[in-house]
Design a protein around this motif. Structure first.
Motif: not given
Lengths: 212, 212
Positions: A9-10, A13-14, A17, A73, A76, A78, A105-108, B199-200, B202-203, B206-207
């Motif tokens: 997941i980590q 997530s990257y 981005e 998306i 995860l 997003f 920002q793309d996720a929050f 972002r992490i 958020a993921a 969600y997961t």
């Protein structure tokens, strides 16, 4: 849905981005080894990670960035930016607020700020709504805030986090040197440990010298 | 000396912090599983990490904290605190400076701060020496500063890092959203990526919901 392990997941997530930035620059495809280069990981690890999204990558072929994006998306979450608040608007909190609002920002999305000092709230100029700290729980619930960045004094960190948990947040980013324990199950806490980062750098510098 | 891999250095740096705190509280021994609990790692991983320091731990027996401490000082260089500077004393830099000076540090000491705005330097009250940014290179060399925390505006981050490299720093902690590339070999860069951390989270939120 298959459970995705935490390190995956980590990394994914990257990846999200990175591919967002590539897409902005009009790039349509990327290989696992190119992605690996960005993350400091092997192409093999990246292919294994992306396999969790349901694409079995083969060495040498590239991923369509649009496909990757859609799958990230889906898996995860997003698609819809999570609502985020900042608790504690002293120098640190205000600086972080400004930094986060300055970049798309793309996720929050930061939607609210809290501080226990009401005079402080009146002096801050920002585009988001600010509230006194005693309203954390109600506001978090009302605005459906899922993430909280805690930038209060260390001795207030646990209480601030508890209020956020009471309101229903799911993730806490702890910017204080205090340890925060989540009040509820299912709340994730991550910490930005400035002293810890500098300690690691000190050790890296020393060990690389010692090995020269 | 045997080269210690990066993830091991990272974990052992954290072990150093933990045992320092335990020692302050008068605790003399600790097991690998207790240490593992603090780090979110298995006892086996911790024993393997500590093996790099020359102690072959066996399951069930405890380490003497004083021994561990001495070996960590020998192998990771924590004996003499590394000198550290903060570049950029806007709200973020000043808040980080205050946070780092407020707690006793075990591996580094903040000894200098820099800002390009000379008026700003005059308004900050602190126990450390402050200098204008054009003096970074000379001051870093003269004070033998090895670590730099960069908290300038993103567009000034690379230049600030370059000046620190020219002065001889060995480690850079990047607090800006810009990417910093070290100018010299042998300089380590780590970044505090606030958006990435959120972002992490958020993921993760969600997961874990998707799996419930």
């Amino acid at each position: 849905m298959k459970k995705i392990p935490f390190p995956v997941i980590q990394r994914l997530s990257y990846v999200f981005e990175i591919i967002n930035k590539l897409e902005e620059n009009g790039i349509g495809k990327i290989s696992s080894s190119e992605l690996g280069g960005y993350l400091g990981q092997t192409a093999h690890t990246i292919r294994k990670d992306i396999h969790f999204l349901g694409i079995a990558g083969t060495p040498g072929t590239k991923y369509e960035i649009a496909d990757l994006r859609r799958l990230l998306i889906d898996h995860l979450g997003f698609g819809e930016p999570k609502r985020c608040c900042i608790v504690g608007l002293g120098r640190l909190g205000e600086a972080l607020l400004e930094q986060l609002l300055a970049i798309p920002q793309d996720a929050f999305a930061v939607v609210a700020g809290f501080d226990s000092n009401i005079n402080r709230l009146e002096t801050i100029r920002t585009s988001i709504e600010l509230f006194p700290a005693y309203r954390i729980e109600k506001t978090v619930r009302k605005l459906q805030i899922e993430l909280a960045l805690i930038a209060v004094l260390p001795q207030q960190a646990q209480e601030a986090a508890d209020r956020c948990c009471d309101g229903g947040v799911r993730g806490i980013l702890n910017f204080t040197p205090a340890v925060i324990k989540p009040k509820r199950k299912g709340v994730f806490v991550r910490a930005v440990d400035v002293s810890g980062e500098l300690r690691i750098l000190a050790a890296l510098a020393y060990t690389s010298t010692a090995n020269e």
